[in-house]
Design a protein around this motif. Structure first.
Motif, PDB file in Angstrom:
ATOM      1  N   LEU A   1       5.775  -0.729  -7.799  1.00  0.00           N
ATOM      2  CA  LEU A   1       5.280  -1.860  -7.011  1.00  0.00           C
ATOM      3  C   LEU A   1       4.976  -1.480  -5.566  1.00  0.00           C
ATOM      4  O   LEU A   1       4.947  -2.340  -4.690  1.00  0.00           O
ATOM      5  CB  LEU A   1       6.316  -2.997  -7.038  1.00  0.00           C
ATOM      6  N   GLY A   2       4.714  -0.210  -5.340  1.00  0.00           N
ATOM      7  CA  GLY A   2       4.529   0.271  -3.975  1.00  0.00           C
ATOM      8  C   GLY A   2       3.362  -0.321  -3.218  1.00  0.00           C
ATOM      9  O   GLY A   2       3.328  -0.284  -1.988  1.00  0.00           O
ATOM     10  N   GLU A   3       2.381  -0.874  -3.924  1.00  0.00           N
ATOM     11  CA  GLU A   3       1.217  -1.446  -3.231  1.00  0.00           C
ATOM     12  C   GLU A   3       1.514  -2.811  -2.627  1.00  0.00           C
ATOM     13  O   GLU A   3       0.686  -3.379  -1.906  1.00  0.00           O
ATOM     14  CB  GLU A   3       0.037  -1.559  -4.192  1.00  0.00           C
ATOM     15  N   TYR A   4       2.670  -3.372  -2.926  1.00  0.00           N
ATOM     16  CA  TYR A   4       3.022  -4.700  -2.438  1.00  0.00           C
ATOM     17  C   TYR A   4       4.097  -4.614  -1.367  1.00  0.00           C
ATOM     18  O   TYR A   4       5.227  -4.193  -1.634  1.00  0.00           O
ATOM     19  CB  TYR A   4       3.531  -5.582  -3.583  1.00  0.00           C
ATOM     20  N   GLY A   5       3.771  -4.995  -0.138  1.00  0.00           N
ATOM     21  CA  GLY A   5       4.751  -5.058   0.926  1.00  0.00           C
ATOM     22  C   GLY A   5       5.363  -3.720   1.267  1.00  0.00           C
ATOM     23  O   GLY A   5       4.767  -2.660   1.090  1.00  0.00           O
ATOM     24  N   THR A   6       6.610  -3.786   1.733  1.00  0.00           N
ATOM     25  CA  THR A   6       7.330  -2.578   2.144  1.00  0.00           C
ATOM     26  C   THR A   6       8.714  -2.565   1.510  1.00  0.00           C
ATOM     27  O   THR A   6       9.257  -3.605   1.141  1.00  0.00           O
ATOM     28  CB  THR A   6       7.484  -2.522   3.675  1.00  0.00           C
ATOM     29  N   ALA A   7       9.299  -1.375   1.419  1.00  0.00           N
ATOM     30  CA  ALA A   7      10.637  -1.254   0.849  1.00  0.00           C
ATOM     31  C   ALA A   7      11.645  -1.991   1.724  1.00  0.00           C
ATOM     32  O   ALA A   7      11.548  -1.985   2.950  1.00  0.00           O
ATOM     33  CB  ALA A   7      11.023   0.213   0.719  1.00  0.00           C
TER      34      ALA A   7
ATOM     35  N   VAL B   1       7.711  -8.846   1.576  1.00  0.00           N
ATOM     36  CA  VAL B   1       6.293  -9.221   1.635  1.00  0.00           C
ATOM     37  C   VAL B   1       6.108 -10.286   2.703  1.00  0.00           C
ATOM     38  O   VAL B   1       7.031 -11.046   3.005  1.00  0.00           O
ATOM     39  CB  VAL B   1       5.793  -9.730   0.262  1.00  0.00           C
ATOM     40  N   PRO B   2       4.919 -10.365   3.281  1.00  0.00           N
ATOM     41  CA  PRO B   2       4.737 -11.238   4.443  1.00  0.00           C
ATOM     42  C   PRO B   2       4.526 -12.710   4.135  1.00  0.00           C
ATOM     43  O   PRO B   2       4.717 -13.556   5.017  1.00  0.00           O
ATOM     44  CB  PRO B   2       3.481 -10.659   5.111  1.00  0.00           C
ATOM     45  N   ASP B   3       4.113 -13.046   2.910  1.00  0.00           N
ATOM     46  CA  ASP B   3       3.758 -14.443   2.651  1.00  0.00           C
ATOM     47  C   ASP B   3       3.913 -14.776   1.170  1.00  0.00           C
ATOM     48  O   ASP B   3       4.126 -13.896   0.323  1.00  0.00           O
ATOM     49  CB  ASP B   3       2.317 -14.723   3.101  1.00  0.00           C
TER      50      ASP B   3
END
Length: 255
Positions: A65-71, A86-88
């Motif tokens: 799931l690396g393409e979504y948000g940050t660790a 994730v931001p939103d």
């Protein structure tokens, strides 16, 4: 940071909308959800300025799931293995939807589902064996549709009814059901690419580049849209364990 009622409502809805239909007992400030669709468990929270947080129970899912948000840098629940910030809410929706898709399809999950579905089916006659095979092939197709989100891995065609679940190492050549139902032993392709791949007129390099056989003349390449550079997206290391077999055994290399 304690969750406000409005955040709780938002997180409950986003979980339910994406297949996490069983809410479990909270763990501190984390909401916990399971799914009847897959074995994955998720922890959701909203902390500080990090937006929304999600932690997962399966390492292979979290790692994909690396393409979504940050660790997530801060502590995660004890039984979670990893998570992301994730931001939103729209990004959280996409993250959870993708997590469920991956949990249903990553190695061994299709095999486990298949074994449950065929456990009580008779396998004596040829017709009965074909029925069992059809169960596996249907599961394999559903898995590829999930893994590639109903889009051709090469062209991006998004018409599920037209897409084909192409085995890299064909069903009949696989030595075990684990190979036949390994999600990485397949690529979701548009019909013309599936036919070309199946007959060895194209193959796939480890980096995803589509290699076209010299057997096809220029006119055929143009007609099939193979006269320009093409690449299969979304390949994982698991695919690269099967692709050499296709290149060596199926692909019509120049003689």
């Amino acid at each position: 940071m304690a969750l406000s009622p409005i955040f709780v409502s938002r997180l409950e809805k986003v979980a339910a909308d994406n297949g996490f239909d069983h809410e479990l007992e909270r763990e501190g400030d984390w909401l916990v959800f399971a799914s009847t669709q897959c074995p994955l468990r998720v922890w959701l929270g909203a902390f500080g300025g990090a937006g929304f947080l999600a932690a997962f129970s399966q390492q292979n899912v979290a790692g994909a799931l690396g393409e979504y948000g940050t660790a997530i840098a801060e502590p995660i629940p004890k039984t979670a293995v990893a998570g992301r910030a994730v931001p939103d809410l729209p990004t959280l929706h996409r993250l959870l939807r993708r997590a469920v898709q991956l949990s249903k399809t990553l190695p061994n999950e299709l095999l486990h589902t298949y074994e449950k579905q065929v456990a009580m089916l008779p396998k004596t006659t040829e017709a009965e064996r074909l029925l069992v095979q059809r169960v596996g092939q249907n599961l394999f197709r559903e898995g590829l549709l999930d893994l590639w989100e109903c889009r051709c891995a090469v062209t991006g065609l998004a018409v599920p009814a037209l897409l084909r679940a192409s085995h890299i190492k064909p069903w009949t050549d696989c030595e075990t059901d684990a190979e036949r139902l390994d999600i990485h032993n397949g690529i979701l392709l548009a019909p013309h690419l599936d036919a070309a791949f199946d007959r060895g007129f194209i193959t796939v390099a480890d980096d995803g580049v589509i290699i076209v056989s010299d057997v096809l003349d220029v006119e055929a390449r143009v007609t099939l849209g193979l006269d320009r550079p093409l690449r299969a997206r979304g390949l994982a290391d698991g695919h690269r364990t099967y692709l050499p077999w296709h290149r060596d055994r199926v692909f019509k290399a120049k003689e």
